[in-house]
Design a protein around this motif. Structure first.
Motif, short mmCIF file in Angstrom:
data_model
loop_
_atom_site.label_atom_id
_atom_site.label_comp_id
_atom_site.label_asym_id
_atom_site.label_seq_id
_atom_site.Cartn_x
_atom_site.Cartn_y
_atom_site.Cartn_z
N GLY A 1 -86.38 -83.61 22.63
CA GLY A 1 -85.26 -83.03 21.92
C GLY A 1 -84.87 -81.61 22.22
N VAL A 2 -83.63 -81.31 21.79
CA VAL A 2 -83.10 -79.96 21.81
C VAL A 2 -83.66 -79.27 20.58
CG1 VAL A 2 -81.01 -78.56 21.68
CG2 VAL A 2 -81.00 -80.68 23.00
N ARG A 3 -84.30 -78.13 20.76
CA ARG A 3 -84.99 -77.46 19.65
C ARG A 3 -84.22 -76.28 19.08
NH1 ARG A 3 -87.57 -81.15 17.84
NH2 ARG A 3 -89.73 -80.60 17.67
N ALA A 4 -83.24 -75.74 19.82
CA ALA A 4 -82.47 -74.60 19.32
C ALA A 4 -81.12 -74.53 20.04
CB ALA A 4 -83.23 -73.30 19.53
N LEU A 5 -80.11 -74.08 19.30
CA LEU A 5 -78.78 -73.82 19.85
C LEU A 5 -78.31 -72.48 19.31
CD1 LEU A 5 -77.01 -77.25 19.24
CD2 LEU A 5 -77.51 -76.25 21.45
N VAL A 6 -77.72 -71.67 20.17
CA VAL A 6 -77.15 -70.40 19.72
C VAL A 6 -75.84 -70.15 20.48
CG1 VAL A 6 -78.44 -68.96 21.37
CG2 VAL A 6 -77.63 -67.97 19.23
N VAL A 7 -74.84 -69.70 19.74
CA VAL A 7 -73.54 -69.37 20.33
C VAL A 7 -73.54 -67.89 20.69
CG1 VAL A 7 -71.05 -69.27 19.93
CG2 VAL A 7 -72.39 -71.15 18.97
N LEU A 8 -73.19 -67.59 21.92
CA LEU A 8 -73.04 -66.21 22.39
C LEU A 8 -71.55 -65.97 22.57
CD1 LEU A 8 -75.89 -66.21 25.07
CD2 LEU A 8 -76.01 -65.42 22.70
N GLU A 9 -70.89 -65.58 21.48
CA GLU A 9 -69.42 -65.45 21.53
C GLU A 9 -68.96 -64.46 22.58
OE1 GLU A 9 -66.91 -65.70 18.07
OE2 GLU A 9 -68.69 -66.04 16.84
N SER A 10 -69.65 -63.32 22.72
CA SER A 10 -69.22 -62.32 23.69
C SER A 10 -69.36 -62.82 25.13
CB SER A 10 -70.02 -61.03 23.51
OG SER A 10 -71.38 -61.25 23.77
N GLU A 11 -70.24 -63.78 25.36
CA GLU A 11 -70.43 -64.37 26.69
C GLU A 11 -69.65 -65.66 26.87
OE1 GLU A 11 -72.20 -62.79 29.02
OE2 GLU A 11 -72.60 -61.20 27.56
N ASN A 12 -68.96 -66.10 25.81
CA ASN A 12 -68.22 -67.36 25.83
C ASN A 12 -69.12 -68.52 26.25
OD1 ASN A 12 -65.63 -68.38 25.16
ND2 ASN A 12 -65.26 -68.83 27.31
N ALA A 13 -70.31 -68.57 25.62
CA ALA A 13 -71.31 -69.57 26.01
C ALA A 13 -72.13 -70.04 24.82
CB ALA A 13 -72.24 -68.98 27.07
N VAL A 14 -72.81 -71.16 25.03
CA VAL A 14 -73.80 -71.68 24.09
C VAL A 14 -75.09 -71.84 24.89
CG1 VAL A 14 -74.47 -73.66 22.66
CG2 VAL A 14 -72.09 -72.92 22.72
N VAL A 15 -76.20 -71.47 24.29
CA VAL A 15 -77.51 -71.62 24.93
C VAL A 15 -78.30 -72.66 24.15
CG1 VAL A 15 -79.67 -70.46 25.53
CG2 VAL A 15 -77.49 -69.26 25.80
N SER A 16 -78.88 -73.60 24.88
CA SER A 16 -79.74 -74.62 24.26
C SER A 16 -81.16 -74.46 24.81
CB SER A 16 -79.21 -76.03 24.53
OG SER A 16 -79.20 -76.32 25.92
N ALA A 17 -82.12 -74.69 23.94
CA ALA A 17 -83.53 -74.67 24.34
C ALA A 17 -84.12 -76.03 23.99
CB ALA A 17 -84.27 -73.56 23.62
N GLY A 18 -84.79 -76.63 24.95
CA GLY A 18 -85.33 -77.96 24.74
C GLY A 18 -86.84 -77.99 24.75
N ALA A 19 -87.38 -79.05 24.16
CA ALA A 19 -88.82 -79.25 24.17
C ALA A 19 -89.33 -79.53 25.58
CB ALA A 19 -89.20 -80.39 23.22
N ASP A 20 -88.42 -79.72 26.54
CA ASP A 20 -88.80 -79.93 27.93
C ASP A 20 -89.13 -78.62 28.64
OD1 ASP A 20 -86.26 -78.85 28.12
OD2 ASP A 20 -85.45 -80.43 29.40
N GLY A 21 -89.02 -77.50 27.90
CA GLY A 21 -89.36 -76.20 28.48
C GLY A 21 -88.22 -75.54 29.23
N ARG A 22 -87.00 -76.08 29.10
CA ARG A 22 -85.85 -75.50 29.79
C ARG A 22 -84.90 -74.84 28.79
NH1 ARG A 22 -82.59 -79.25 33.21
NH2 ARG A 22 -82.68 -80.55 31.37
#
Length: 181
Positions: free
Chosen positions: A128-149
Motif C-alpha cells: 500500500g500507499v502509506r502517505a500522500l502530501v500535496v506540495l502546492e508551490s511545486e504543483n505536485a503530490v508526493v506519495s510514499a509506499g510500503a515498497d520503500g519508494r
C-alpha cells in the motif's frame, strides 16, 4: 484522516450557527470545512452542515470493487486523491461523491504481498500507499509506499488530478542495509 480547507476562527455567535448580526448563518462554500476517514473498503467524506452538525457519507466506488485506503489528500482543484492498499492511487470527485478514475496502475507503488495479520502482527507490511502530501508551490503530490519508494506526481493544469506517470522516484534503503522492496 485527511482534512480540507480550514474555516476562519469563529466567534461564539458564529459557532452557535448565528452570524455577527445574530441572524441564522448560511453555509458558504468558501468557509466550508471537511475531512475524510478511510480504512477497510471505505472512504467517507464528513462535512459540517448549516446547523453545526457533522455528517459523514461514504464515497461510491463506481465501476470498481471497493478497496481499502491507507492515505488521502485533498487536491487544490477540489478532488480527493486516495492511496490504495494495493499500491495504486484513486481519484474521487467530491461533488459527485464517487470514484472518478484509477491513476496509472503500472507506475504506482509495488504490492509485495505481505501485510501484518492478527496471527502474525510482527510481519513487515509491504502493501500500500502509506502517505500522500500535496506540495502546492511545486504543483505536485508526493506519495510514499510500503515498497520503500517515494514518487512525485505532477498536478494537472486544473490542479484537480495528477498525471498518470510520476516525474521523480526515490528508492529508500531498508534500515538494515538491503533495498526495501
Amino acid at each position: 484522516a485527511a482534512f480540507g480547507p480550514a474555516p476562519p476562527i469563529a466567534s461564539s455567535a458564529r459557532r452557535s450557527g448565528l452570524n455577527s448580526d445574530g441572524e441564522k448563518k448560511r453555509p458558504s462554500a468558501t468557509s466550508s470545512f471537511e475531512f475524510v476517514t478511510f480504512g477497510a473498503k471505505h472512504v467517507k467524506l464528513w462535512r459540517l452542515d448549516g446547523a453545526g452538525r457533522w455528517g459523514g457519507r461514504p464515497l461510491r466506488f463506481d465501476g470498481s470493487a471497493p478497496f481499502s485506503a491507507h492515505a488521502a489528500a485533498f487536491l487544490p482543484g477540489g478532488n480527493l486523491l486516495v492511496g490504495k492498499d494495493d499500491g495504486g492511487l484513486a481519484l474521487f470527485d467530491l461533488e459527485k461523491r464517487a470514484l472518478k478514475r484509477l491513476v496509472g496502475r503500472r507506475a504506482s507503488h509495488a504490492d509485495a504481498g505481505a501485510a501484518p495479520s492478527v496471527r502474525d502482527p510482527a510481519r513487515e507490511n509491504t502493501k500500500g500507499v502509506r502517505a500522500l502530501v500535496v506540495l502546492e508551490s511545486e504543483n505536485a503530490v508526493v506519495s510514499a509506499g510500503a515498497d520503500g519508494r517515494i514518487l512525485a506526481w505532477r498536478l494537472t493544469e486544473a490542479r484537480d488530478d495528477v498525471e498518470d506517470t510520476p516525474f521523480e522516484e526515490i528508492q529508500l534503503q531498508h534500515p538494515m542495509g538491503a533495498i526495501h522492496a
